[in-house]
Design a protein around this motif. Structure first.
Motif, mmCIF file in Angstrom:
data_model
loop_
_atom_site.group_PDB
_atom_site.id
_atom_site.type_symbol
_atom_site.label_atom_id
_atom_site.label_comp_id
_atom_site.label_asym_id
_atom_site.label_seq_id
_atom_site.Cartn_x
_atom_site.Cartn_y
_atom_site.Cartn_z
ATOM 1 N N SER A 185 0.808 -1.211 0.000
ATOM 2 C CA SER A 185 0.000 0.000 0.000
ATOM 3 C C SER A 185 0.848 1.271 0.000
ATOM 4 O O SER A 185 0.338 2.356 -0.221
ATOM 5 N N LYS A 186 2.136 1.148 0.249
ATOM 6 C CA LYS A 186 3.017 2.315 0.252
ATOM 7 C C LYS A 186 3.622 2.485 -1.138
ATOM 8 O O LYS A 186 3.241 1.807 -2.076
ATOM 9 N N THR A 187 4.581 3.385 -1.260
ATOM 10 C CA THR A 187 5.195 3.609 -2.568
ATOM 11 C C THR A 187 6.006 2.388 -2.977
ATOM 12 O O THR A 187 6.757 1.827 -2.189
ATOM 13 N N VAL A 188 5.821 1.986 -4.227
ATOM 14 C CA VAL A 188 6.446 0.781 -4.739
ATOM 15 C C VAL A 188 7.250 1.121 -5.989
ATOM 16 O O VAL A 188 6.772 1.823 -6.876
ATOM 17 N N LEU A 189 8.476 0.613 -6.040
ATOM 18 C CA LEU A 189 9.318 0.738 -7.216
ATOM 19 C C LEU A 189 9.397 -0.634 -7.862
ATOM 20 O O LEU A 189 9.774 -1.607 -7.215
ATOM 21 N N MET A 190 9.008 -0.730 -9.125
ATOM 22 C CA MET A 190 9.079 -1.991 -9.844
ATOM 23 C C MET A 190 10.209 -1.887 -10.874
ATOM 24 O O MET A 190 10.143 -1.090 -11.800
ATOM 25 N N VAL A 191 11.244 -2.702 -10.670
ATOM 26 C CA VAL A 191 12.405 -2.706 -11.551
ATOM 27 C C VAL A 191 12.232 -3.845 -12.545
ATOM 28 O O VAL A 191 12.053 -4.995 -12.148
ATOM 29 N N MET A 192 12.291 -3.500 -13.832
ATOM 30 C CA MET A 192 12.052 -4.482 -14.881
ATOM 31 C C MET A 192 13.312 -4.709 -15.700
ATOM 32 O O MET A 192 14.123 -3.797 -15.865
ATOM 33 N N GLU A 204 5.846 3.040 -9.338
ATOM 34 C CA GLU A 204 6.753 3.580 -10.350
ATOM 35 C C GLU A 204 7.490 2.410 -10.991
ATOM 36 O O GLU A 204 7.966 1.514 -10.291
ATOM 37 N N THR A 205 7.581 2.404 -12.301
ATOM 38 C CA THR A 205 8.310 1.353 -13.007
ATOM 39 C C THR A 205 9.511 1.962 -13.704
ATOM 40 O O THR A 205 9.423 3.031 -14.302
ATOM 41 N N ILE A 206 10.646 1.251 -13.607
ATOM 42 C CA ILE A 206 11.857 1.707 -14.284
ATOM 43 C C ILE A 206 12.603 0.493 -14.831
ATOM 44 O O ILE A 206 12.518 -0.596 -14.277
ATOM 45 N N PRO A 207 13.346 0.677 -15.916
ATOM 46 C CA PRO A 207 14.199 -0.403 -16.403
ATOM 47 C C PRO A 207 15.424 -0.530 -15.505
ATOM 48 O O PRO A 207 15.853 0.446 -14.866
ATOM 49 N N THR A 236 18.406 2.033 -15.451
ATOM 50 C CA THR A 236 18.304 3.359 -14.830
ATOM 51 C C THR A 236 18.177 3.289 -13.313
ATOM 52 O O THR A 236 17.931 4.318 -12.677
ATOM 53 N N LEU A 237 18.356 2.120 -12.735
ATOM 54 C CA LEU A 237 18.242 1.948 -11.296
ATOM 55 C C LEU A 237 19.339 2.741 -10.585
ATOM 56 O O LEU A 237 20.511 2.671 -10.949
ATOM 57 N N SER A 238 18.926 3.517 -9.577
ATOM 58 C CA SER A 238 19.882 4.303 -8.804
ATOM 59 C C SER A 238 19.566 4.166 -7.317
ATOM 60 O O SER A 238 18.477 3.735 -6.931
ATOM 61 N N THR A 239 20.513 4.563 -6.506
ATOM 62 C CA THR A 239 20.328 4.518 -5.063
ATOM 63 C C THR A 239 19.156 5.392 -4.645
ATOM 64 O O THR A 239 18.369 5.020 -3.779
ATOM 65 N N TYR A 240 19.026 6.543 -5.268
ATOM 66 C CA TYR A 240 17.938 7.457 -4.941
ATOM 67 C C TYR A 240 16.580 6.798 -5.161
ATOM 68 O O TYR A 240 15.682 6.915 -4.324
ATOM 69 N N GLU A 241 16.421 6.106 -6.275
ATOM 70 C CA GLU A 241 15.143 5.443 -6.578
ATOM 71 C C GLU A 241 14.812 4.391 -5.521
ATOM 72 O O GLU A 241 13.659 4.249 -5.113
ATOM 73 N N VAL A 242 15.814 3.658 -5.069
ATOM 74 C CA VAL A 242 15.590 2.615 -4.071
ATOM 75 C C VAL A 242 15.209 3.229 -2.728
ATOM 76 O O VAL A 242 14.282 2.773 -2.063
ATOM 77 N N VAL A 295 10.634 -2.272 -2.948
ATOM 78 C CA VAL A 295 11.229 -2.456 -4.266
ATOM 79 C C VAL A 295 10.909 -3.869 -4.738
ATOM 80 O O VAL A 295 11.220 -4.844 -4.047
ATOM 81 N N VAL A 296 10.286 -3.971 -5.891
ATOM 82 C CA VAL A 296 9.967 -5.256 -6.513
ATOM 83 C C VAL A 296 10.855 -5.376 -7.743
ATOM 84 O O VAL A 296 10.834 -4.499 -8.611
ATOM 85 N N ILE A 297 11.647 -6.453 -7.790
ATOM 86 C CA ILE A 297 12.589 -6.625 -8.894
ATOM 87 C C ILE A 297 12.208 -7.877 -9.673
ATOM 88 O O ILE A 297 12.101 -8.965 -9.103
ATOM 89 N N ALA A 298 12.036 -7.721 -10.970
ATOM 90 C CA ALA A 298 11.713 -8.861 -11.842
ATOM 91 C C ALA A 298 12.926 -9.780 -11.958
ATOM 92 O O ALA A 298 14.075 -9.347 -11.806
ATOM 93 N N LYS A 299 12.666 -11.036 -12.208
ATOM 94 C CA LYS A 299 13.739 -12.028 -12.316
ATOM 95 C C LYS A 299 14.739 -11.639 -13.402
ATOM 96 O O LYS A 299 15.949 -11.770 -13.217
ATOM 97 N N SER A 300 14.246 -11.145 -14.522
ATOM 98 C CA SER A 300 15.148 -10.752 -15.608
ATOM 99 C C SER A 300 16.033 -9.572 -15.191
ATOM 100 O O SER A 300 17.182 -9.472 -15.609
ATOM 101 N N ALA A 301 15.514 -8.695 -14.337
ATOM 102 C CA ALA A 301 16.311 -7.570 -13.843
ATOM 103 C C ALA A 301 17.406 -8.054 -12.899
ATOM 104 O O ALA A 301 18.527 -7.546 -12.928
ATOM 105 N N VAL A 302 17.095 -9.039 -12.067
ATOM 106 C CA VAL A 302 18.090 -9.605 -11.161
ATOM 107 C C VAL A 302 19.231 -10.245 -11.954
ATOM 108 O O VAL A 302 20.415 -10.074 -11.627
#
Length: 73
Positions: free
Chosen positions: A15-22, A40-43, A46-52, A58-65
């Motif tokens: 329910s809080k702010t979520v960053l989805m890294v794809m 918020e979705t980002i590739p 472009t992942l940065s410390t600020y975004e995290v 933070v939700v990270i897709a398997k392909s991003a990992v």
């Protein structure tokens, strides 16, 4: 669809702010998330410390990992 994205967030009780890294630019996911103000979705490129830090979850897709492992492993 936005309805499915909201169902995903509700299923994990995000329910809080979520960053989805794809790992790729999935246009359908980006479009579905665009109408949700707390998501918020980002590739991974472009992942940065600020975004995290500015998002509660933070939700990270398997392909991003996998891409992160290639670069930082």
């Amino acid at each position: 669809k936005t309805k499915e994205m909201v169902a995903f967030l509700d299923a994990f009780k995000l329910s809080k702010t979520v960053l989805m890294v794809m790992g790729n630019d999935d246009v359908k996911v980006i479009r579905a998330a665009a109408n949700i103000p707390t998501l918020e979705t980002i590739p991974v490129e472009t992942l940065s410390t600020y975004e995290v830090v500015k998002n509660a979850v933070v939700v990270i897709a398997k392909s991003a990992v996998e891409k992160l492992e290639e670069v930082y492993a």
